[in-house]
Design a protein around this motif. Structure first.
Motif, PDB file in Angstrom:
ATOM      1  N   TRP A 195       0.835  -1.210   0.000  1.00 41.44           N
ATOM      2  CA  TRP A 195       0.000   0.000   0.000  1.00 41.44           C
ATOM      3  C   TRP A 195       0.862   1.249   0.000  1.00 41.44           C
ATOM      4  O   TRP A 195       0.619   2.180  -0.757  1.00 41.44           O
ATOM      5  N   ARG A 196       1.910   1.244   0.864  1.00 42.93           N
ATOM      6  CA  ARG A 196       2.750   2.437   0.981  1.00 42.93           C
ATOM      7  C   ARG A 196       3.551   2.670  -0.301  1.00 42.93           C
ATOM      8  O   ARG A 196       3.645   3.798  -0.791  1.00 42.93           O
ATOM      9  N   LEU A 197       4.157   1.620  -0.853  1.00 40.38           N
ATOM     10  CA  LEU A 197       4.971   1.782  -2.050  1.00 40.38           C
ATOM     11  C   LEU A 197       4.119   2.097  -3.270  1.00 40.38           C
ATOM     12  O   LEU A 197       4.545   2.828  -4.167  1.00 40.38           O
ATOM     13  N   ASN A 198       2.904   1.554  -3.302  1.00 40.55           N
ATOM     14  CA  ASN A 198       2.009   1.825  -4.418  1.00 40.55           C
ATOM     15  C   ASN A 198       1.643   3.309  -4.481  1.00 40.55           C
ATOM     16  O   ASN A 198       1.449   3.869  -5.565  1.00 40.55           O
ATOM     17  N   LYS A 199       1.566   3.965  -3.320  1.00 41.51           N
ATOM     18  CA  LYS A 199       1.218   5.380  -3.257  1.00 41.51           C
ATOM     19  C   LYS A 199       2.433   6.295  -3.405  1.00 41.51           C
ATOM     20  O   LYS A 199       2.278   7.513  -3.521  1.00 41.51           O
ATOM     21  N   SER A 200       3.623   5.732  -3.394  1.00 41.55           N
ATOM     22  CA  SER A 200       4.850   6.526  -3.433  1.00 41.55           C
ATOM     23  C   SER A 200       5.225   6.887  -4.872  1.00 41.55           C
ATOM     24  O   SER A 200       4.700   6.304  -5.832  1.00 41.55           O
ATOM     25  N   PRO A 201       6.156   7.835  -5.060  1.00 47.01           N
ATOM     26  CA  PRO A 201       6.658   8.125  -6.418  1.00 47.01           C
ATOM     27  C   PRO A 201       7.234   6.895  -7.099  1.00 47.01           C
ATOM     28  O   PRO A 201       7.092   6.726  -8.316  1.00 47.01           O
ATOM     29  N   TRP A 202       7.888   6.035  -6.316  1.00 51.88           N
ATOM     30  CA  TRP A 202       8.437   4.796  -6.863  1.00 51.88           C
ATOM     31  C   TRP A 202       7.316   3.939  -7.462  1.00 51.88           C
ATOM     32  O   TRP A 202       7.439   3.400  -8.561  1.00 51.88           O
ATOM     33  N   GLY A 203       6.217   3.814  -6.722  1.00 55.01           N
ATOM     34  CA  GLY A 203       5.093   3.022  -7.218  1.00 55.01           C
ATOM     35  C   GLY A 203       4.458   3.625  -8.449  1.00 55.01           C
ATOM     36  O   GLY A 203       4.023   2.905  -9.358  1.00 55.01           O
ATOM     37  N   ARG A 204       4.406   4.957  -8.510  1.00 60.10           N
ATOM     38  CA  ARG A 204       3.823   5.601  -9.686  1.00 60.10           C
ATOM     39  C   ARG A 204       4.673   5.353 -10.926  1.00 60.10           C
ATOM     40  O   ARG A 204       4.142   5.202 -12.032  1.00 60.10           O
ATOM     41  N   VAL A 205       5.983   5.290 -10.735  1.00 59.32           N
ATOM     42  CA  VAL A 205       6.853   4.958 -11.871  1.00 59.32           C
ATOM     43  C   VAL A 205       6.572   3.537 -12.351  1.00 59.32           C
ATOM     44  O   VAL A 205       6.479   3.274 -13.560  1.00 59.32           O
ATOM     45  N   LEU A 206       6.413   2.607 -11.405  1.00 59.13           N
ATOM     46  CA  LEU A 206       6.145   1.221 -11.785  1.00 59.13           C
ATOM     47  C   LEU A 206       4.810   1.102 -12.521  1.00 59.13           C
ATOM     48  O   LEU A 206       4.700   0.365 -13.506  1.00 59.13           O
ATOM     49  N   ARG A 207       3.803   1.810 -12.045  1.00 60.46           N
ATOM     50  CA  ARG A 207       2.516   1.766 -12.748  1.00 60.46           C
ATOM     51  C   ARG A 207       2.642   2.379 -14.140  1.00 60.46           C
ATOM     52  O   ARG A 207       1.988   1.929 -15.093  1.00 60.46           O
ATOM     53  N   GLY A 208       3.487   3.397 -14.262  1.00 62.11           N
ATOM     54  CA  GLY A 208       3.734   3.961 -15.580  1.00 62.11           C
ATOM     55  C   GLY A 208       4.408   2.959 -16.502  1.00 62.11           C
ATOM     56  O   GLY A 208       4.075   2.870 -17.694  1.00 62.11           O
ATOM     57  N   ILE A 209       5.335   2.177 -15.963  1.00 60.03           N
ATOM     58  CA  ILE A 209       5.996   1.130 -16.753  1.00 60.03           C
ATOM     59  C   ILE A 209       4.981   0.089 -17.200  1.00 60.03           C
ATOM     60  O   ILE A 209       5.023  -0.393 -18.341  1.00 60.03           O
ATOM     61  N   ARG A 210       4.071  -0.250 -16.298  1.00 58.06           N
ATOM     62  CA  ARG A 210       3.036  -1.227 -16.638  1.00 58.06           C
ATOM     63  C   ARG A 210       2.166  -0.743 -17.802  1.00 58.06           C
ATOM     64  O   ARG A 210       1.794  -1.516 -18.687  1.00 58.06           O
ATOM     65  N   GLU A 211       1.877   0.549 -17.817  1.00 60.03           N
ATOM     66  CA  GLU A 211       0.989   1.094 -18.851  1.00 60.03           C
ATOM     67  C   GLU A 211       1.730   1.396 -20.151  1.00 60.03           C
ATOM     68  O   GLU A 211       1.250   1.072 -21.235  1.00 60.03           O
ATOM     69  N   ASP A 212       2.889   2.046 -20.040  1.00 57.91           N
ATOM     70  CA  ASP A 212       3.624   2.445 -21.254  1.00 57.91           C
ATOM     71  C   ASP A 212       5.080   2.696 -20.866  1.00 57.91           C
ATOM     72  O   ASP A 212       5.451   3.799 -20.467  1.00 57.91           O
ATOM     73  N   GLN A 213       5.907   1.673 -20.999  1.00 58.47           N
ATOM     74  CA  GLN A 213       7.283   1.812 -20.559  1.00 58.47           C
ATOM     75  C   GLN A 213       8.100   2.750 -21.456  1.00 58.47           C
ATOM     76  O   GLN A 213       9.061   3.377 -20.994  1.00 58.47           O
ATOM     77  N   ASP A 214       7.699   2.896 -22.708  1.00 54.30           N
ATOM     78  CA  ASP A 214       8.411   3.825 -23.584  1.00 54.30           C
ATOM     79  C   ASP A 214       8.221   5.269 -23.115  1.00 54.30           C
ATOM     80  O   ASP A 214       9.148   6.082 -23.180  1.00 54.30           O
ATOM     81  N   ALA A 215       7.021   5.584 -22.637  1.00 56.64           N
ATOM     82  CA  ALA A 215       6.768   6.931 -22.124  1.00 56.64           C
ATOM     83  C   ALA A 215       7.595   7.191 -20.871  1.00 56.64           C
ATOM     84  O   ALA A 215       8.148   8.288 -20.695  1.00 56.64           O
ATOM     85  N   VAL A 216       7.704   6.193 -20.005  1.00 53.49           N
ATOM     86  CA  VAL A 216       8.503   6.344 -18.794  1.00 53.49           C
ATOM     87  C   VAL A 216       9.973   6.509 -19.156  1.00 53.49           C
ATOM     88  O   VAL A 216      10.690   7.337 -18.567  1.00 53.49           O
ATOM     89  N   SER A 257      11.132   7.816 -21.816  1.00 56.56           N
ATOM     90  CA  SER A 257      11.327   9.139 -22.413  1.00 56.56           C
ATOM     91  C   SER A 257      11.465  10.229 -21.358  1.00 56.56           C
ATOM     92  O   SER A 257      11.977  11.318 -21.634  1.00 56.56           O
ATOM     93  N   LEU A 258      11.034   9.931 -20.122  1.00 56.19           N
ATOM     94  CA  LEU A 258      11.155  10.889 -19.022  1.00 56.19           C
ATOM     95  C   LEU A 258      12.487  10.763 -18.289  1.00 56.19           C
ATOM     96  O   LEU A 258      12.705  11.420 -17.278  1.00 56.19           O
ATOM     97  N   GLY A 259      13.351   9.891 -18.789  1.00 57.72           N
ATOM     98  CA  GLY A 259      14.680   9.742 -18.203  1.00 57.72           C
ATOM     99  C   GLY A 259      14.773   8.704 -17.112  1.00 57.72           C
ATOM    100  O   GLY A 259      15.798   8.610 -16.426  1.00 57.72           O
ATOM    101  N   LYS A 260      13.728   7.901 -16.902  1.00 61.65           N
ATOM    102  CA  LYS A 260      13.749   6.860 -15.890  1.00 61.65           C
ATOM    103  C   LYS A 260      14.342   5.572 -16.463  1.00 61.65           C
ATOM    104  O   LYS A 260      14.108   5.240 -17.622  1.00 61.65           O
ATOM    105  N   SER A 261      15.089   4.863 -15.616  1.00 64.65           N
ATOM    106  CA  SER A 261      15.660   3.589 -16.026  1.00 64.65           C
ATOM    107  C   SER A 261      14.621   2.489 -15.839  1.00 64.65           C
ATOM    108  O   SER A 261      14.410   2.000 -14.728  1.00 64.65           O
ATOM    109  N   VAL A 262      13.942   2.132 -16.905  1.00 65.71           N
ATOM    110  CA  VAL A 262      12.900   1.111 -16.829  1.00 65.71           C
ATOM    111  C   VAL A 262      13.476  -0.215 -16.342  1.00 65.71           C
ATOM    112  O   VAL A 262      12.883  -0.903 -15.492  1.00 65.71           O
ATOM    113  N   TYR A 263      14.642  -0.565 -16.845  1.00 69.55           N
ATOM    114  CA  TYR A 263      15.286  -1.825 -16.451  1.00 69.55           C
ATOM    115  C   TYR A 263      15.528  -1.857 -14.951  1.00 69.55           C
ATOM    116  O   TYR A 263      15.242  -2.856 -14.276  1.00 69.55           O
ATOM    117  N   SER A 264      16.044  -0.769 -14.386  1.00 65.20           N
ATOM    118  CA  SER A 264      16.347  -0.712 -12.960  1.00 65.20           C
ATOM    119  C   SER A 264      15.091  -0.853 -12.117  1.00 65.20           C
ATOM    120  O   SER A 264      15.066  -1.608 -11.136  1.00 65.20           O
TER     121      SER A 264
END
Length: 318
Positions: free
Chosen positions: A170-191, A193-200
């Motif tokens: 619950w805590r990680l899902n609400k955190s910035p880290w969790g939002r990045v993961l949900r972004g990867i789930r939806e569209d990893q190319d968009a994530v 493009s924002l400079g995030k390391s999808v692999y990491s």
């Protein structure tokens, strides 16, 4: 029909262990969109890491450390060649890797450590944990539930871990880290493009979920024993059923799914001989699993988001 058996399984160590593994899978699939089809392999790593360490003279705490470090290394081994690719590759690799762990566990060349086909008996690794129990070594009845004192101790520890890990999700899902993961789930190319390391980020999620799977394996082994075939290929599909039944990407979905899965399984096993009196004993469990599978098919067709899930949370483009 004895409904007491259903009540017993609802809070059993087995249910708690699989709830932990399902929460781990929720980090993989529900949060990140990773198709891990080998969660049983992480459970086996945890079981063997803990049991071998303790049975060879190590402490309980060292056994837990070995189990979790083994899960981390296993996740790195799986993720390194696959996480830069699309999700299907991870699914293929994890199926094979989990089966590899099972076959290594039952092989004869490591029999002195793993016990081979027979596995590791509970009395070789359970005593350090059971000696910490505050309960008397006898059957204790609390309401409709009746367990041995050491089992009550395992239930308290197991369900406390479930509560802690559900809170962690619950805590990680609400955190910035969790939002990045949900972004990867939806569209990893968009994530990306924002400079995030999808692999990491994928690797981090794979490790956390794998460690939780190993924790589930440790809890399960204390309620049973360590036997390689107890965590075969079908186990991973059970865990997927629990996650999808309760609802992926939800906090309590994996827990509810685990409870309902085992309750339905016991209910069908008791109902089958009443409906089909000529059914052989060895046919009851496969029939129960067939009906559970049918239930999962109907769930996917009519409510793919699960009981607690949100249909918007199951979009998967990984």
């Amino acid at each position: 029909m004895d409904f007491n058996d259903i009540l017993q399984i609802i809070i059993s160590p087995t249910t708690a262990a699989f709830a932990l593994a399902a929460i781990g899978l929720n980090f993989h699939y529900g949060l990140t969109g990773l198709l891990n089809m080998g969660q049983a392999g992480f459970m086996l790593i945890g079981m063997y890491g803990y049991a071998i360490t303790v049975s060879q003279g190590g402490s309980m705490w060292l056994g837990m450390l070995v189990a979790f470090v083994g899960a981390v290394l296993f996740a790195l081994f799986l993720g390194w060649p696959t996480l830069r690719l699309r999700g299907d590759y991870l699914a293929i690799v994890t199926i094979a890797a989990a089966e590899m762990v099972r076959l290594i566990g039952r092989s004869q060349w490591l029999k002195d450590w793993t016990g081979g086909n027979t596995g590791i008996r509970g009395n070789e690794f359970k005593p350090p944990f059971e000696n910490l129990s505050p309960f008397a070594p006898k059957i204790i009845e609390i309401g409709p539930w009746s367990y041995h004192g050491t089992t009550w101790w395992l239930l308290i520890v197991g369900w406390s871990l479930v509560a802690l890990t559900a809170g962690l999700f619950w805590r990680l899902n609400k955190s910035p880290w969790g939002r990045v993961l949900r972004g990867i789930r939806e569209d990893q190319d968009a994530v990306r493009s924002l400079g995030k390391s999808v692999y990491s980020f994928k690797m981090q999620a794979l490790i956390i979920g794998g460690v939780l799977g190993a924790a589930g394996g440790v809890v399960w082994s204390h309620g049973n024993a360590v036997q390689p075939d107890s965590m075969g290929r079908v186990t991973t599909f059970w865990i997927w059923t629990m996650l999808l039944l309760g609802g992926a990407a939800t906090v309590l979905g994996p827990v509810l799914g685990s409870v309902l899965f085992w309750a339905m399984f016991v209910f069908i096993k008791q109902l089958a001989p009443l409906v089909l009196p000529n059914l052989a004993t060895q046919q009851i469990e496969p029939l129960a699993l067939a009906f559970v599978g049918l239930g999962l098919i109907l769930l996917i067709v009519f409510r793919p988001q699960g009981i607690l899930g949100d249909k918007r949370e199951i979009s998967l483009n990984a």
